[in-house]
Design a protein around this motif. Structure first.
Motif, PDB file in Angstrom:
ATOM      1  N   LYS A   1     -36.318  -0.837 -44.912  1.00 24.81           N
ATOM      2  CA  LYS A   1     -36.235   0.602 -44.664  1.00 24.81           C
ATOM      3  C   LYS A   1     -35.169   1.255 -45.540  1.00 24.81           C
ATOM      4  CE  LYS A   1     -38.084   0.851 -40.006  1.00 24.81           C
ATOM      5  NZ  LYS A   1     -37.756   1.104 -38.597  1.00 24.81           N
ATOM      6  N   VAL A   2     -34.077   0.536 -45.747  1.00 29.61           N
ATOM      7  CA  VAL A   2     -33.036   1.037 -46.641  1.00 29.61           C
ATOM      8  C   VAL A   2     -33.591   1.129 -48.065  1.00 29.61           C
ATOM      9  CG1 VAL A   2     -30.898   0.311 -47.780  1.00 29.61           C
ATOM     10  CG2 VAL A   2     -31.031   0.329 -45.272  1.00 29.61           C
TER      11      VAL A   2
ATOM     12  N   ALA B   1     -36.645   1.433 -48.979  1.00 29.93           N
ATOM     13  CA  ALA B   1     -37.626   2.520 -49.064  1.00 29.93           C
ATOM     14  C   ALA B   1     -36.933   3.830 -49.428  1.00 29.93           C
ATOM     15  CB  ALA B   1     -38.355   2.667 -47.727  1.00 29.93           C
ATOM     16  N   ARG B   2     -35.823   4.091 -48.750  1.00 34.44           N
ATOM     17  CA  ARG B   2     -35.137   5.364 -49.011  1.00 34.44           C
ATOM     18  C   ARG B   2     -34.424   5.360 -50.364  1.00 34.44           C
ATOM     19  NH1 ARG B   2     -32.957   7.576 -43.124  1.00 34.44           N
ATOM     20  NH2 ARG B   2     -34.662   6.726 -41.890  1.00 34.44           N
ATOM     21  N   ILE B   3     -33.905   4.186 -50.735  1.00 38.05           N
ATOM     22  CA  ILE B   3     -33.257   4.090 -52.055  1.00 38.05           C
ATOM     23  C   ILE B   3     -34.284   4.412 -53.150  1.00 38.05           C
ATOM     24  CG2 ILE B   3     -32.338   2.436 -53.755  1.00 38.05           C
ATOM     25  CD1 ILE B   3     -30.826   1.076 -51.471  1.00 38.05           C
TER      26      ILE B   3
ATOM     27  N   ARG C   1     -37.096   6.020 -52.869  1.00 32.11           N
ATOM     28  CA  ARG C   1     -37.516   7.414 -52.770  1.00 32.11           C
ATOM     29  C   ARG C   1     -36.496   8.339 -53.421  1.00 32.11           C
ATOM     30  NH1 ARG C   1     -38.918   8.719 -46.794  1.00 32.11           N
ATOM     31  NH2 ARG C   1     -40.995   7.813 -46.865  1.00 32.11           N
ATOM     32  N   ASP C   2     -35.236   8.093 -53.101  1.00 24.18           N
ATOM     33  CA  ASP C   2     -34.176   8.911 -53.699  1.00 24.18           C
ATOM     34  C   ASP C   2     -34.137   8.738 -55.211  1.00 24.18           C
ATOM     35  OD1 ASP C   2     -33.625   9.791 -51.196  1.00 24.18           O
ATOM     36  OD2 ASP C   2     -31.705   8.742 -50.967  1.00 24.18           O
TER      37      ASP C   2
ATOM     38  N   VAL D   1     -43.134   5.976 -52.189  1.00 24.31           N
ATOM     39  CA  VAL D   1     -43.068   4.700 -51.469  1.00 24.31           C
ATOM     40  C   VAL D   1     -44.064   4.653 -50.318  1.00 24.31           C
ATOM     41  CG1 VAL D   1     -41.558   3.140 -50.183  1.00 24.31           C
ATOM     42  CG2 VAL D   1     -40.607   4.522 -52.027  1.00 24.31           C
ATOM     43  N   ILE D   2     -44.810   3.562 -50.252  1.00 22.49           N
ATOM     44  CA  ILE D   2     -45.724   3.333 -49.127  1.00 22.49           C
ATOM     45  C   ILE D   2     -45.269   2.067 -48.435  1.00 22.49           C
ATOM     46  CG2 ILE D   2     -48.140   2.967 -48.462  1.00 22.49           C
ATOM     47  CD1 ILE D   2     -48.841   3.996 -51.355  1.00 22.49           C
ATOM     48  N   TYR D   3     -45.136   2.101 -47.114  1.00 26.65           N
ATOM     49  CA  TYR D   3     -44.676   0.924 -46.360  1.00 26.65           C
ATOM     50  C   TYR D   3     -45.808   0.413 -45.474  1.00 26.65           C
ATOM     51  CZ  TYR D   3     -42.038  -1.779 -42.846  1.00 26.65           C
ATOM     52  OH  TYR D   3     -41.589  -2.753 -41.991  1.00 26.65           O
TER      53      TYR D   3
ATOM     54  N   ALA E   1     -27.904   0.407 -54.901  1.00 23.43           N
ATOM     55  CA  ALA E   1     -28.996   1.348 -55.154  1.00 23.43           C
ATOM     56  C   ALA E   1     -29.311   1.395 -56.642  1.00 23.43           C
ATOM     57  CB  ALA E   1     -28.619   2.725 -54.627  1.00 23.43           C
TER      58      ALA E   1
END
Ligand code: B12
Lengths: 548, 131
Positions: B20-21, B23-25, B27-28, B33-35, B115
């Motif tokens: 989950k971390v 995913a956000r990294i 995205r940023d 991102v698809i999970y 990151a």
């Protein structure tokens, strides 16, 4: 005529004087004698409501915490051997780690178990494995904890049946079943059945132990996993206690009077690296629990109000870089647990971020506890930081922030904490909060606002070769499958079929307690996977809608 | 158009903090991102990756099953006739690295990866795949 009102100190003294003490010299290294606790006569003393300063009057002067090292890998034989090493090295309790297939209630020969048998813990398929696991260990003597949740009732049935075969009646068994299903949906993610159906099994185990196993802790309400999944300390505190309230309401709804089961609830918290915040968290937890149990749930017995907890140092604070430094982190965290009054403690090994621990790494972790217990004298005085302006303020603040979060759940559940907890799961509220907090911390690390030694600072030495790691072979997996084949071949299939049929019928009727049927089924060698599959056909399966 | 990454949890491993971390990294860092969620098989991941026409697959594996399952994901993807690169992150001891590379894993990221390191590695894998 005015009667003398005894001071808190006098009340405490009376209880303390009646306690049996360890044979030790309670003084500093210079020979200065130490009081068992310090504070004003009219202040709160340990063992006094709301137990901020500890559940017992004499704390570690009577009994040190249980040094309970979490262990399990490979087959039951491998783990039995490790258990015996732990006892030899001075461990005073056992804690069983199961492998992923067992934790999810499937057999070692299930297609989904491929590559996972025995890797993260011990593989248990039938009562035959359970017999090997604890063979030669006196379960009436040493207490055992089992870290398992969705299949907890089935594994517990195997444990009880196995111990009785080995000659220890269930009433003599002491230990803890984790059995905390709510935090599985919130944090650990070992769910099988949907929340409400799972709660029925939790109810059955609470009911069964309250009636038949006076020394057993039916649930270990766990903040550890919530924190490791990424929550803050306040969220760990609040979510864990909220889950605790949910279990209390569940049992009360089932008609159990609060004082019949509450004394057998125990807790499990994280000991993270923010030293004072952790100590404040344990103190706040005891106080909140006591108040809610007395005022909201009408508990009358002291033991129902006294929060007792196991504690584990924070695995997530440990690094793959310069792993020896983890020994230092673990020592600091363990000390926080002890200064916070833990009843039981697991310390992580330096190789945490790479593999299950080697025997040597696990021994050093146990030695860390032994240094704190035997060399530092911190065990002489209860709640040694109580009365510190800083710590008292932090304790109050954590309590207030936790109460704020309870307020939300109370509203969500329309006045029921049980409903609040379940709805919070169904609406991904807990999961979302935890993920947000995890990412916050990650951003602080990436921005250099938080330093982790060896990771984003002081990296000289990171290029050294990796230390020796425990390797689990794929041979264990094939050995375990062969074993399961053999058990299936040797058993009375007819008996298994009818035992499973009974489970199916009783699962469909929520007024029945499933424990007797589970115990009968494991005795005829029904497998974990078969029993869980049968219950699933009635209960259905939980599917998580993931949020990122 | 931003590049698409499918991130996945294969097998029984429920450790999802890291994914989950990540995913956000990602995205940023500008990726889409698809999970998949938990409890996937090599086949379901391969099928989703091909269906979604992603540029890379990112596996997060912490429970020690990576030596069995990560190569099976590569195999399943190739079986569908696709060359989508597969990146692995999580608990991977050094002694496993050579074998994973030989099995076709494009990059491995382990605890403590920042990151910047994650974004840089994924970028590098995509650039290599596009040449
Ligand atoms: C947190 C944690 C837990 C939490 C998990 C909460 C959650 N929902 O995630 C809890 C307490 C629930 C837990 C439980 C268990 N755990 Co655990 N856990 C850990 C721990 C301490 C940290 C993992 C973590 O989240 N780190 C923080 C995140 C941000 O880091 P990360 O995942 O490594 O990700 C980073 C990199 O690896 C990389 N990365 C990762 N994935 C990906 C993917 C891509 C595409 C990319 C580009 C990068 C990338 O980037 C990230 C950022 O730097 C590790 C040990 C450790 N210190 O690493 C053990 C560990 C993984 N757990 C372990 C075990 C055994 C278990 C249990 C099986 C214990 C048991 N028997 O009951 C259970 C199983 C739970 C389950 N359902 O699967 C073992 C696994 C052993 C092995 N591999 O050989 C470990 C290694 C500890 C140990 N040494 O024993 N655990």
């Amino acid at each position: 005529m005015a009667t003398h009102q005894p001071s808190n100190r006098e009340l405490w003294e009376a209880v303390f004087d009646a306690s049996t003490l360890r044979d030790a010299d309670f003084q500093t290294m210079s020979g200065i004698p130490l009081e068992p606790v310090y504070g004003p006569d009219d202040g709160e003393f340990p063992g006094q409501f709301p137990y901020t300063r500890g559940p017992y009057a004499s704390m570690y002067r009577s009994r040190l915490w249980t040094m309970r090292m979490f262990a399990g890998f490979g087959t039951a034989d491998d783990t039995n051997w490790r258990f015996k090493e732990i006892i030899k090295a001075g461990g005073t309790g056992l804690s069983t780690a199961f492998d992923m297939p067992t934790l999810l209630g499937i057999d070692s020969d299930d297609a989904m178990a491929l590559g996972e048998v025995g890797r993260c813990g011990v593989a248990i398929d039938t009562i035959a494995d359970m017999e090997d696991l604890y063979s030669g260990i006196d379960l009436g003597e040493i207490t055992t904890s089992m870290t398992i949740n969705s299949p907890a009732a089935v594994i517990f049935a195997m444990f009880v049946a196995q111990a009785e075969r080995a000659g220890t009646p269930r009433a003599h068994l002491g230990g803890t079943l984790q059995n905390d299903i709510l935090k599985e949906y919130q944090a650990q993610k070992e769910f099988v059945f949907p929340p409400r159906q799972s709660m029925r099994l939790v109810r059955d185990t609470i009911d069964f132990t309250a009636a038949e196993m006076p020394r057993w802790h039916s649930i270990s309400i766990s903040g550890y996993h919530i924190r490791e999944a990424g929550s803050t300390a306040v969220e760990e505190l609040a979510f864990t206690l909220a889950n605790g309230f949910a279990y209390v309401e569940l049992a009360m709804q089932a008609g159990l009077p609060v004082d019949t089961f509450a004394p057998r609830l125990s807790f499990f918290f994280n000991a993270h690296i923010d030293f004072f915040e952790e100590i404040a968290k344990y103190r706040a937890a005891r106080r909140i629990w006591a108040r809610w149990m007395k005022e909201r749930y009408g508990a009358a017995h002291e033991r129902s109000m006294q929060l007792r907890f196991h504690c584990q140092t924070a695995g997530v604070s440990l690094t793959a870089q310069q792993p020896e430094v983890n020994i230092v982190r673990t020592a600091i965290e363990a000390l926080a647990g002890v200064l916070g009054g833990a009843q039981s403690l697991h310390t992580n090994s330096m190789d945490e971020a790479m593999a299950l621990p080697t025997e040597k790494a696990a021994r050093i972790a146990l030695r860390t506890q032994q240094v704190i217990a035997n060399e530092t004298n911190v065990t002489h005085v209860a709640d040694p930081l109580g009365g510190s302006y800083f710590l008292e303020a932090l304790t109050d603040e954590m309590e207030a922030q936790a109460e704020h979060l309870f307020g939300y759940l109370h509203q969500l559940g329309d006045g029921s904490m049980l409903e609040g907890a379940i709805k919070g799961i169904e609406e991904n509220w807990f999961q979302g909060k935890i993920a947000d907090s995890a990412y916050d911390l990650e951003r602080q690390l990436n921005a250099g606002r938080r330093i982790t030694v060896g990771v984003n600072a002081y990296t000289e030495g990171n290029d050294e070769a990796q230390i020796d790691l425990l390797k689990i072979t794929t041979e264990d997996e094939s050995r375990q499958r062969k074993r399961l084949d053999q058990v299936r071949h040797d058993r009375d299939q007819h008996a298994v079929d009818s035992a499973l049929e009974r489970i199916r019928t009783e699962a469909a009727d929520s007024s029945v307690n499933l424990m007797p049927a589970l115990i009968d089924a494991v005795k005829v060698y029904a497998t974990l996977g078969e029993i869980m599959g049968t219950m699933e056909s009635e209960f259905g399966r939980h599917v998580e809608v993931p949020v990122i | 158009m931003s590049e698409r990454i499918l991130i996945a949890k294969v097998g029984l491993d429920g450790h999802d903090r890291g994914i989950k971390v990540v995913a956000r990294i990602l995205r940023d860092a500008g990726f889409e991102v698809i999970y998949t969620g938990l409890f996937q098989t090599p086949q379901t991941v391969a099928a989703a990756a091909v269906d979604e026409d992603v540029d890379a697959i990112g596996l997060s594996m912490l429970s020690g099953a990576h030596m069995t399952l990560a190569p099976l994901v590569v195999e399943a993807v190739r079986k569908l006739g696709s060359e989508i690169p597969v990146i692995l992150g999580g608990i991977v001891p050094d002694h496993d690295l050579d074998q994973l590379t030989a099995a076709g894993i494009a990059a491995v990221l382990t605890p403590g990866a920042t990151a910047v390191e994650i974004a840089t590695e994924v970028r590098a894998v995509l650039d290599r795949a596009n040449t």
